[in-house]
Design a protein around this motif. Structure first.
Motif, short mmCIF file in Angstrom:
data_model
loop_
_atom_site.label_atom_id
_atom_site.label_comp_id
_atom_site.label_asym_id
_atom_site.label_seq_id
_atom_site.Cartn_x
_atom_site.Cartn_y
_atom_site.Cartn_z
N GLU A 160 0.85 -1.20 0.00
CA GLU A 160 0.00 0.00 0.00
C GLU A 160 0.88 1.25 0.00
OE1 GLU A 160 -3.24 -0.09 2.85
OE2 GLU A 160 -2.93 -2.24 3.14
N LEU A 161 0.93 1.93 -1.14
CA LEU A 161 1.75 3.13 -1.32
C LEU A 161 1.01 4.11 -2.22
CD1 LEU A 161 5.21 1.41 -2.00
CD2 LEU A 161 4.58 2.66 0.08
N PRO A 162 1.43 5.39 -2.20
CA PRO A 162 0.83 6.36 -3.12
C PRO A 162 1.09 5.98 -4.57
CG PRO A 162 2.00 7.48 -1.35
CD PRO A 162 2.36 6.03 -1.25
N THR A 223 -3.21 1.36 -4.23
CA THR A 223 -2.84 2.77 -4.21
C THR A 223 -3.48 3.48 -3.03
OG1 THR A 223 -2.61 2.81 -6.61
CG2 THR A 223 -2.84 4.93 -5.51
N THR A 224 -2.64 4.16 -2.26
CA THR A 224 -3.10 4.92 -1.10
C THR A 224 -3.10 6.41 -1.45
OG1 THR A 224 -2.10 3.31 0.39
CG2 THR A 224 -2.62 5.46 1.33
N ASP A 226 -2.41 10.27 -1.27
CA ASP A 226 -1.25 10.94 -0.67
C ASP A 226 -1.51 11.37 0.77
OD1 ASP A 226 -0.16 10.59 -3.16
OD2 ASP A 226 0.26 12.72 -3.53
N LYS A 228 -3.63 10.28 2.97
CA LYS A 228 -3.74 9.15 3.90
C LYS A 228 -2.37 8.57 4.21
CE LYS A 228 -5.78 4.55 4.43
NZ LYS A 228 -6.52 3.44 3.76
N PHE A 229 -1.52 8.45 3.19
CA PHE A 229 -0.16 7.94 3.39
C PHE A 229 0.60 8.83 4.36
CE2 PHE A 229 4.36 7.91 1.97
CZ PHE A 229 4.65 6.57 2.18
N ARG A 230 0.49 10.14 4.17
CA ARG A 230 1.18 11.08 5.05
C ARG A 230 0.66 10.96 6.49
NH1 ARG A 230 0.81 15.86 7.52
NH2 ARG A 230 2.58 17.32 7.42
N GLU A 232 -0.77 8.44 7.91
CA GLU A 232 -0.36 7.16 8.51
C GLU A 232 1.09 7.22 8.99
OE1 GLU A 232 -1.15 4.34 5.44
OE2 GLU A 232 -3.28 4.11 6.00
N LEU A 247 6.80 11.57 0.82
CA LEU A 247 5.73 11.69 -0.15
C LEU A 247 6.25 12.30 -1.45
CD1 LEU A 247 2.72 11.15 -0.48
CD2 LEU A 247 2.28 13.46 0.39
#
Length: 287
Positions: A160-162, A223-224, A226, A228-230, A232, A247
């Motif tokens: 799970e990544l951008p 795909t996560t 951006d 949400k990734f940040r 997390e 990011l």
């Protein structure tokens, strides 16, 4: 004498190892923060001196008698990083080095979406202004970073990544061999080199497939967003500034900053570069 900084780090150590196959040990010096960690080099006849990019006086001693100085870039981002590089450049100039070399990155640009590439561009500007010939090694994106981003994906089955674009993943060992070749052939490149890249540009979709093949466990790329990734990352204790910087890697890849595949590294090596699959197989062998 050829001086290599950061010679106890992952890249610097391998550069010195390969340089010692090309030039006599008494022509090689290393500048390290902790000389005890470079004892093995000292035992082989390499001059080992303490040097830190935060201590100009110490670098003056570490760089004494230098014909060439290779500045291995620090593992930081932002103005602190650039200032340390400037300190090293000034010390190399003061030591009378004929040429200064620097481990930069493909995509180095003041307008890059990735902070590290902006830092590399600022360091290259300092090199252009220093008055001494320089070589900037535009290294491809480190292949070991792919293994880092895989994280727990092999266990969870989810990568799970951008959203990303292609990366020209490149092995540390190949970049070290290229750096040693360039050091031993002084002046082979003047200014920034062409991108020193592996032979393929691959996305994280590709990496999920490679991980599945290597481990025999299905890894699915998702795909996560951006934001949400940040969030997390910050929730896991990563400082907000660092989360933004990470990011930036994905934002830069989406506009093709790491997608170039260039033959220069293969020419320097006299063979095709190590593939990402080979690096990941080694990294995931314990899984």
């Amino acid at each position: 004498m050829i001086i290599v900084t950061g010679a106890t780090g992952q890249l610097g150590r391998q550069i010195v190892e390969r340089l010692l196959t090309r030039v006599p040990a008494d022509r090689v010096g290393v500048s390290v923060r902790d000389p005890r960690k470079a004892r093995a080099f000292a035992e082989r006849g390499v001059r080992v001196r303490e040097g830190s990019f935060t201590d100009a006086a110490g670098l003056s001693n570490a760089f004494e008698g230098a014909s060439q100085v290779l500045i291995v870039s620090v593992d930081k981002m932002g103005e602190e990083c650039v200032e340390q590089h400037r300190t090293a450049i000034e010390a190399a100039v003061a030591a009378g080095a004929r040429r200064i070399l620097y481990t930069s990155q493909m995509g180095a640009s003041a307008s890059s979406h990735f902070q590290a590439c902006r830092d590399h561009a600022a360091t290259e500007d300092a090199l252009r202004a220093c008055g001494v010939p320089f070589t900037s090694l535009r290294n491809g994106f480190y292949a070991t970073s792919a293994a880092h981003f895989l994280g727990h994906a092999v266990e969870s089955g989810q990568l799970e990544l951008p959203a990303d674009g292609p990366f020209s993943w490149t092995a540390h060992a190949d970049l070290a061999e290229a750096a040693a070749t360039i050091l031993a052939d002084e002046g082979r490149f003047d200014g920034p080199t062409p991108p020193l890249t592996g032979g393929q540009a691959l996305t994280f979709d590709d990496i999920a497939g490679i991980a599945t093949e290597i481990t025999g466990r299905a890894v699915t790329r998702t795909t996560t967003p951006d934001d949400k990734f940040r969030d997390e990352l910050v929730g896991q204790g990563v400082p907000a500034q660092r989360a933004d910087q990470l990011l930036g890697i994905f934002a830069a890849s989406r506009v093709g900053e790491f997608a170039t595949v260039d033959p220069t590294l293969a020419t320097l090596l006299g063979r095709e570069p190590v593939t990402l699959s080979t690096v990941l197989r080694e990294q995931l062998s314990h899984v």
